[in-house]
Design a protein around this motif. Structure first.
Motif, PDB file in Angstrom:
ATOM      1  N   UNK A 116     -34.232   1.174   2.951  1.00 25.32           N
ATOM      2  CA  UNK A 116     -35.693   1.147   2.911  1.00 25.32           C
ATOM      3  C   UNK A 116     -36.280   2.405   3.559  1.00 25.32           C
ATOM      4  N   UNK A 117     -35.630   2.884   4.604  1.00 29.99           N
ATOM      5  CA  UNK A 117     -36.087   4.117   5.248  1.00 29.99           C
ATOM      6  C   UNK A 117     -35.937   5.303   4.304  1.00 29.99           C
ATOM      7  N   UNK A 118     -34.843   5.321   3.543  1.00 28.59           N
ATOM      8  CA  UNK A 118     -34.613   6.401   2.580  1.00 28.59           C
ATOM      9  C   UNK A 118     -35.702   6.411   1.515  1.00 28.59           C
ATOM     10  N   UNK A 119     -35.956   5.262   0.902  1.00 26.71           N
ATOM     11  CA  UNK A 119     -36.895   5.257  -0.228  1.00 26.71           C
ATOM     12  C   UNK A 119     -38.342   5.422   0.233  1.00 26.71           C
ATOM     13  N   UNK A 120     -38.649   4.969   1.457  1.00 27.89           N
ATOM     14  CA  UNK A 120     -40.009   5.122   1.967  1.00 27.89           C
ATOM     15  C   UNK A 120     -40.243   6.485   2.596  1.00 27.89           C
ATOM     16  N   UNK A 129     -39.803  -5.252   3.145  1.00 27.54           N
ATOM     17  CA  UNK A 129     -38.746  -5.851   3.987  1.00 27.54           C
ATOM     18  C   UNK A 129     -38.594  -7.322   3.643  1.00 27.54           C
ATOM     19  N   UNK A 130     -38.325  -7.562   2.365  1.00 22.17           N
ATOM     20  CA  UNK A 130     -38.114  -8.906   1.847  1.00 22.17           C
ATOM     21  C   UNK A 130     -36.760  -8.921   1.148  1.00 22.17           C
ATOM     22  N   UNK A 131     -36.150 -10.109   0.947  1.00 25.00           N
ATOM     23  CA  UNK A 131     -34.782 -10.158   0.418  1.00 25.00           C
ATOM     24  C   UNK A 131     -34.566  -9.416  -0.890  1.00 25.00           C
ATOM     25  N   UNK A 132     -35.568  -9.393  -1.779  1.00 21.47           N
ATOM     26  CA  UNK A 132     -35.360  -8.716  -3.055  1.00 21.47           C
ATOM     27  C   UNK A 132     -35.080  -7.229  -2.859  1.00 21.47           C
ATOM     28  N   UNK A 133     -35.667  -6.646  -1.824  1.00 18.09           N
ATOM     29  CA  UNK A 133     -35.491  -5.219  -1.561  1.00 18.09           C
ATOM     30  C   UNK A 133     -34.556  -4.941  -0.382  1.00 18.09           C
ATOM     31  N   UNK A 134     -34.356  -5.919   0.476  1.00 20.01           N
ATOM     32  CA  UNK A 134     -33.531  -5.704   1.666  1.00 20.01           C
ATOM     33  C   UNK A 134     -32.680  -6.943   1.899  1.00 20.01           C
ATOM     34  N   UNK A 135     -31.411  -6.845   1.544  1.00 28.85           N
ATOM     35  CA  UNK A 135     -30.507  -7.995   1.650  1.00 28.85           C
ATOM     36  C   UNK A 135     -30.208  -8.326   3.108  1.00 28.85           C
ATOM     37  N   UNK A 282     -44.214  -1.164  -4.869  1.00 31.08           N
ATOM     38  CA  UNK A 282     -42.768  -0.982  -5.088  1.00 31.08           C
ATOM     39  C   UNK A 282     -42.457   0.171  -6.042  1.00 31.08           C
ATOM     40  N   UNK A 283     -43.222   0.268  -7.148  1.00 28.86           N
ATOM     41  CA  UNK A 283     -42.975   1.347  -8.105  1.00 28.86           C
ATOM     42  C   UNK A 283     -43.320   2.706  -7.502  1.00 28.86           C
ATOM     43  N   UNK A 284     -44.416   2.755  -6.729  1.00 27.03           N
ATOM     44  CA  UNK A 284     -44.810   4.004  -6.087  1.00 27.03           C
ATOM     45  C   UNK A 284     -43.702   4.508  -5.175  1.00 27.03           C
ATOM     46  N   UNK A 288     -41.288   7.140  -6.698  1.00 30.33           N
ATOM     47  CA  UNK A 288     -41.594   8.304  -5.858  1.00 30.33           C
ATOM     48  C   UNK A 288     -40.349   8.901  -5.239  1.00 30.33           C
ATOM     49  N   UNK A 289     -39.443   8.059  -4.746  1.00 29.66           N
ATOM     50  CA  UNK A 289     -38.176   8.546  -4.199  1.00 29.66           C
ATOM     51  C   UNK A 289     -37.353   9.234  -5.284  1.00 29.66           C
TER      52      UNK A 289
END
Length: 320
Positions: A116-120, A129-135, A282-284, A288-289
């Motif tokens: 998440x730190x990488x993509x943000x 920071x929810x399960x779909x994006x962060x296991x 999420x798409x941004x 964006x990343x």
């Protein structure tokens, strides 16, 4: 459990998949009175672990004494993205199975906030920071080395083939059964047709390496190819070309935009507008990343340059 993952799809006599938004591979070996099971990834949703066990219990019911007829030995992770490892923690807790992953993916598996730190590009937004994006974190018990080979106890051969581009140290997994059938689980080194129709600009950290991996895929001999997001296919060449065209299309779109100086966010807007993409958060963040990765790749290959003027970074196409 939804309709898509309500049953196992047979690939060979010993290999199956759970067909879902992220396919889960199942490798089986008959060892005396029981069956050893190895998974390739563990699914995209937090409840996928329960679904997997329910399917395995139905496929391999207990014997007449009520003893389990199978053992889940290990989860073989192609990479550490949440949609591939969301079932890991549950399955490891319930069965004690091992988790195999490459060194370059292990840190994110065990500390998922890294991704998440990488993509943000900084500390993650709470909405992501929810399960779909962060296991849920899970612990690797074995490191896979790029291009490592192994033989399972029942004679099934495994080859872990380095496929960088989509993520840090992703691996494809070539499985050769005891009767000689070859099945390649590609991970996200390639995306299926329906996925590409829906997401023409898939996430990637290095478009150059992604293109190299596509070429590598076409050089591998297998009876079946299974993308993590796509259908089982027997010839990968056409799909590889579709993926390559998508990358080249995005490169061309960015280079066209950079006939004049633009900031990174202006490039993102231009690419999204031209591809008719509406950017929510999420798409941004994800696209964006990916656009930043394309800019880095195009800069390294000498096709664009940057300037910093009045504390703002601008990108522009270089003169050929």
């Amino acid at each position: 459990m939804n309709k898509r993952n309500s049953d196992l799809v047979s690939v060979t006599e010993d290999i199956f998949i759970i067909r879902d938004a992220t396919n889960v591979g199942i490798i089986t070996e008959k060892i005396e009175a029981h069956t050893d099971v190895y998974l390739v990834d563990s699914g995209y949703s937090p409840d996928m672990g329960q679904s997997i066990l329910a399917l395995l219990n139905r496929k391999f019911p207990p014997d007449k004494d009520g003893k389990p007829s199978y053992r889940l030995r290990a989860i073989l992770c192609t990479h550490s993205h949440a949609d591939h490892v969301n079932g890991n923690a549950y399955l490891a807790d319930k069965t004690g199975c091992d988790i195999w992953i490459t060194k370059g993916e292990q840190a994110n598996l065990e500390s998922p906030y890294i991704e998440q730190t990488v993509i943000c590009g900084g500390y993650p937004f709470p909405e992501l920071k929810i399960p779909f994006y962060q296991a849920r974190p899970s612990t690797a018990t074995r490191q896979i080395f790029p291009d490592e080979k192994d033989i399972l106890p029942g004679g099934t051969k495994l080859e872990f083939i380095s496929m960088p581009g989509h993520h840090f140290e992703m691996t494809a997994i070539l499985v050769t059964t005891t009767d000689g059938k070859k099945v390649l689980f590609t991970g996200d080194a390639i995306f299926g047709r329906e996925r590409m129709k829906k997401y023409w600009i898939p996430f990637m950290l290095d478009p150059g390496s992604f293109k190299d991996s596509l070429k590598h895929l076409t050089e591998i001999s297998a009876d079946f190819f299974i993308p993590s997001h796509g259908d089982i296919i027997t010839d990968i060449s056409d799909l590889a070309e579709l993926n390559r065209i998508a990358v080249l299309s995005t490169e061309k779109c960015i280079l066209s935009a950079l006939e004049k100086p633009l900031t990174t966010e202006e490039v993102l807007k231009d690419v999204a507008d031209k591809n008719h993409i509406t950017l929510g958060l999420p798409q941004f963040v994800l696209i964006g990343c990916t656009i930043r990765s394309y800019l880095s790749y195009l800069y390294r290959s000498g096709r664009i340059r940057y300037i910093i003027k009045e504390n703002t970074m601008y990108w522009q196409k270089t003169a050929l």
